[in-house]
Scaffold this motif. Structure first.
Motif, mmCIF file in Angstrom:
data_model
loop_
_atom_site.group_PDB
_atom_site.id
_atom_site.type_symbol
_atom_site.label_atom_id
_atom_site.label_comp_id
_atom_site.label_asym_id
_atom_site.label_seq_id
_atom_site.Cartn_x
_atom_site.Cartn_y
_atom_site.Cartn_z
ATOM 1 N N THR A 153 43.473 51.901 40.300
ATOM 2 C CA THR A 153 44.216 51.303 39.192
ATOM 3 C C THR A 153 43.330 50.378 38.367
ATOM 4 O OG1 THR A 153 44.936 49.581 40.712
ATOM 5 C CG2 THR A 153 46.442 51.420 40.337
ATOM 6 N N GLY A 154 43.934 49.783 37.338
ATOM 7 C CA GLY A 154 43.234 48.785 36.545
ATOM 8 C C GLY A 154 42.538 49.357 35.329
ATOM 9 N N SER A 155 41.563 48.598 34.818
ATOM 10 C CA SER A 155 40.767 49.025 33.669
ATOM 11 C C SER A 155 39.429 48.322 33.751
ATOM 12 C CB SER A 155 41.482 48.675 32.356
ATOM 13 O OG SER A 155 41.919 47.329 32.364
ATOM 14 N N ASN A 156 38.362 49.028 33.494
ATOM 15 C CA ASN A 156 37.026 48.464 33.642
ATOM 16 C C ASN A 156 36.780 47.345 32.644
ATOM 17 O OD1 ASN A 156 36.610 50.352 35.616
ATOM 18 N ND2 ASN A 156 35.502 51.784 34.306
ATOM 19 N N GLY A 157 35.869 46.430 33.000
ATOM 20 C CA GLY A 157 35.606 45.275 32.145
ATOM 21 C C GLY A 157 34.412 45.423 31.238
ATOM 22 N N GLY A 158 33.587 46.440 31.474
ATOM 23 C CA GLY A 158 32.400 46.556 30.654
ATOM 24 C C GLY A 158 31.320 45.594 31.126
ATOM 25 N N PRO A 159 30.173 45.600 30.483
ATOM 26 C CA PRO A 159 29.030 44.789 30.947
ATOM 27 C C PRO A 159 29.159 43.299 30.652
ATOM 28 C CG PRO A 159 28.488 45.954 28.922
ATOM 29 C CD PRO A 159 29.843 46.439 29.335
ATOM 30 N N THR A 160 29.996 42.915 29.718
ATOM 31 C CA THR A 160 30.096 41.495 29.370
ATOM 32 C C THR A 160 31.558 41.061 29.320
ATOM 33 O OG1 THR A 160 30.110 41.995 27.003
ATOM 34 C CG2 THR A 160 27.972 41.536 28.007
ATOM 35 N N TYR A 161 31.799 39.807 29.656
ATOM 36 C CA TYR A 161 33.112 39.211 29.545
ATOM 37 C C TYR A 161 33.134 38.264 28.347
ATOM 38 C CZ TYR A 161 34.820 40.789 34.102
ATOM 39 O OH TYR A 161 35.263 41.551 35.153
ATOM 40 N N LYS A 162 34.277 38.190 27.697
ATOM 41 C CA LYS A 162 34.454 37.170 26.670
ATOM 42 C C LYS A 162 34.517 35.795 27.326
ATOM 43 C CE LYS A 162 36.915 39.847 23.129
ATOM 44 N NZ LYS A 162 36.066 39.440 21.983
ATOM 45 N N TYR A 163 35.075 35.773 28.550
ATOM 46 C CA TYR A 163 35.165 34.514 29.281
ATOM 47 C C TYR A 163 35.203 34.812 30.766
ATOM 48 C CZ TYR A 163 36.960 30.140 31.184
ATOM 49 O OH TYR A 163 37.108 28.996 31.918
ATOM 50 N N LYS A 164 34.517 33.985 31.544
ATOM 51 C CA LYS A 164 34.561 34.079 33.005
ATOM 52 C C LYS A 164 34.535 32.661 33.555
ATOM 53 C CE LYS A 164 32.381 36.484 36.894
ATOM 54 N NZ LYS A 164 33.576 37.238 37.296
ATOM 55 N N SER A 165 35.576 32.301 34.295
ATOM 56 C CA SER A 165 35.711 30.944 34.794
ATOM 57 C C SER A 165 34.663 30.619 35.848
ATOM 58 C CB SER A 165 37.111 30.759 35.389
ATOM 59 O OG SER A 165 37.221 29.531 36.067
ATOM 60 N N GLY A 185 41.878 53.302 35.166
ATOM 61 C CA GLY A 185 42.690 53.900 36.221
ATOM 62 C C GLY A 185 44.164 53.915 35.882
ATOM 63 N N ASP A 186 44.640 52.863 35.201
ATOM 64 C CA ASP A 186 46.059 52.811 34.838
ATOM 65 C C ASP A 186 46.444 53.936 33.885
ATOM 66 O OD1 ASP A 186 46.595 50.662 36.448
ATOM 67 O OD2 ASP A 186 46.833 49.201 34.845
ATOM 68 N N ILE A 212 59.768 58.821 41.881
ATOM 69 C CA ILE A 212 58.403 58.524 41.464
ATOM 70 C C ILE A 212 58.199 57.014 41.507
ATOM 71 C CG2 ILE A 212 56.711 58.624 39.588
ATOM 72 C CD1 ILE A 212 58.193 61.071 38.510
ATOM 73 N N GLY A 213 57.192 56.573 42.245
ATOM 74 C CA GLY A 213 56.785 55.174 42.228
ATOM 75 C C GLY A 213 55.427 55.081 41.563
ATOM 76 N N CYS A 214 55.332 54.335 40.460
ATOM 77 C CA CYS A 214 54.072 54.204 39.727
ATOM 78 C C CYS A 214 53.745 52.724 39.582
ATOM 79 C CB CYS A 214 54.198 54.867 38.349
ATOM 80 S SG CYS A 214 52.681 54.780 37.373
ATOM 81 N N GLY A 215 52.671 52.285 40.216
ATOM 82 C CA GLY A 215 52.308 50.875 40.209
ATOM 83 C C GLY A 215 51.109 50.585 39.333
ATOM 84 N N LEU A 216 51.346 50.119 38.103
ATOM 85 C CA LEU A 216 50.270 49.760 37.180
ATOM 86 C C LEU A 216 49.648 48.428 37.611
ATOM 87 C CD1 LEU A 216 52.193 50.555 33.870
ATOM 88 C CD2 LEU A 216 50.541 52.041 35.039
ATOM 89 N N PHE A 217 48.341 48.315 37.452
ATOM 90 C CA PHE A 217 47.640 47.094 37.877
ATOM 91 C C PHE A 217 47.622 46.029 36.785
ATOM 92 C CE2 PHE A 217 43.845 44.594 39.169
ATOM 93 C CZ PHE A 217 44.258 44.270 40.442
#
Length: 460
Positions: A153-165, A185-186, A212-217
């Motif tokens: 599931t989910g979605s990739n973040g790519g090589p850079t983040y706009k923000y990371k704590s 994946g979602d 049907i059970g569909c669990g989006l991240f």
């Protein structure tokens, strides 16, 4: 002879009546999706047109809450039908599965129940606590699904983040052209559900009801979304939530204080909204497929988050709290035959009520050993005067109660909290310790004890 023919016709009619197809079920969960949908008005900048369309079609439960404010206890409670107060599963720590709890080894989970009732039970994504379904993971109840979709599931973040704590690693967000249907994946999970709906009537299972059970991240952290979803929002339109009060900074978490200090609050809300829009898009894909299928008029649809999520309320970007915003989520139920479709229900309800609701709506045999109560009466009348019960929750040993739109009480010894949510909906003024409310506290403590005793009695 004519009399015999008449009797035969009656018999055939009765047989056809009893053989009417049972309703199918499409259950969609979105992880960390709070109650910021576009239709309820709390945060008007939210853009969830597909979820809003489903709400207008079915019943929006505008005061729906999770049994606990984090994933594992909330999902265990919903799928097992056993509340955290009974099972003791009230935290993500240790990742306990319901059948690992003494006395609950033989629990019949919701997916298991419907499989035993003859349903073709299909599961994919984050339904139980693990991020996706795996046939070798005992914490997703693998033996009790007809078919498991192992898509991540989910979605990739790519090589850079706009923000990371710096204070909390997964508090991060990104949006970029490298994100697409091929890298999410979602998206793949939703499209797999679409193909299921498109092809089911051409399989050997046609005629067998499906679940049907569909669990989006998304919108779970980190908030990574394709650029097209980020660009749906204008930063100038984004405001801090109505529930914010500057005095809350005295109890701010380190990651939220960092977000405020670095002036990333509005950008964080932007990222959350974009991830919610991504989830909404995937809901739309499944709803469009259902509308085009032979099952459109015989399928119950549910959409929900698994708990709430704070975006500055009580100075937090998170969910690990006993306050209202951490539990309050979106719940929509569309039953094609429900009398009050298109209405909004303001009664206090819980995700704990879903299991018994689906049993009643499908006409399946009643199951008495379940926490929660069927919402069928509220689908028939959203103002059902007989629905007056309180809602009790539990998180890391702390129990708390909400009664209608008047009281919310968090029972935690000397650190207890009492809020008159009718006058103070964002829980800014703690009334606990004020002698004027001692009788109210006594009554609420008793209401918690009574609720828990009644809940436990269902499992004896």
């Amino acid at each position: 002879m004519r009399h015999i023919i008449t009797l035969l016709l009656i018999a055939i009619s009765l047989t056809c009546l009893h053989a009417a197809p049972r309703k199918n079920i499409l259950l969609i969960m979105a992880d960390d999706f709070n109650y910021w949908n576009g239709i309820n008005g709390y945060y008007p900048q939210a853009k969830t047109p597909n979820i809003d369309a489903l709400a207008r079609k079915g019943v929006l439960f505008n005061n729906a809450h999770s049994a606990s404010p984090v994933c594992n206890p909330s999902r265990n409670a919903m799928w097992s039908g056993v509340s955290p107060m009974v099972s003791g599963i009230d935290t993500n720590a240790g990742l306990v599965f319901i059948r690992e709890v003494k006395g609950f080894e033989d629990t019949v989970t919701m997916n298991q129940y419907f499989k035993e009732q003859g349903y073709y039970v299909y599961g994919g994504g984050k339904l139980w606590h693990p991020g996706n379904m795996k046939r070798d993971n005992p914490h997703v109840d693998p033996e009790h699904w007809t078919e498991i979709n192992e898509t991540r599931t989910g979605s990739n973040g790519g090589p850079t983040y706009k923000y990371k704590s710096e204070a909390r690693a997964n508090v991060a967000w990104s949006a970029g052209p490298e994100l697409s249907e091929k890298t999410s994946g979602d998206f793949k999970l939703a499209n797999d559900a679409v193909r299921f709906l498109e092809r089911y009537d051409k399989t050997a299972q046609d005629g067998q009801p499906f679940f049907i059970g569909c669990g989006l991240f998304r919108p779970h952290l980190p908030w990574n979304s394709p650029k097209e979803f980020w660009e749906k929002f204008d930063r100038n339109d984004i405001t801090i939530p109505a529930g914010w009060h500057d005095k809350d900074m005295a109890i701010a978490t380190k990651d939220f204080a960092e977000i405020v200090r670095k002036k990333k609050w509005e950008e964080g809300i932007h990222a959350y909204l974009a991830s919610c829009a991504l989830a909404d898009h995937n809901v739309g894909l499944m709803m469009q497929a259902l509308e085009k299928s032979p099952y459109r008029d015989n399928t119950i649809v549910l959409f929900m988050g698994d708990h709430g999520w704070q975006l500055g309320e009580k100075a937090r970007f998170g969910k690990y709290a006993t306050w209202e915003a951490a539990n309050h989520t979106t719940l929509i139920i569309y039953d094609p035959s429900a009398k009050d479709n298109g209405q909004v229900c303001e009664k206090v309800v819980s995700l704990q009520d879903i299991y018994p609701t689906l049993i009643e709506l499908t006409g399946s045999p009643k199951k008495t050993d379940l926490s929660g109560d069927s919402l069928a009466s509220l689908l028939a009348d959203v103002d059902d005067p007989d629905w007056t019960r309180p809602m009790v929750f539990q998180y890391v040993g702390t129990r708390y109660i909400q009664i209608g739109k008047k009281w919310r009480f968090i029972e935690n010894e000397d650190e207890s909290e009492l809020y008159d949510i009718q006058k103070d909906p964002y829980e800014h003024t703690n009334l606990y310790g004020n002698p004027e409310y001692n009788k109210t506290v006594t009554k609420l403590r008793k209401a918690i004890a009574d609720y828990i005793a009644q809940d436990a009695a269902r499992f004896r």
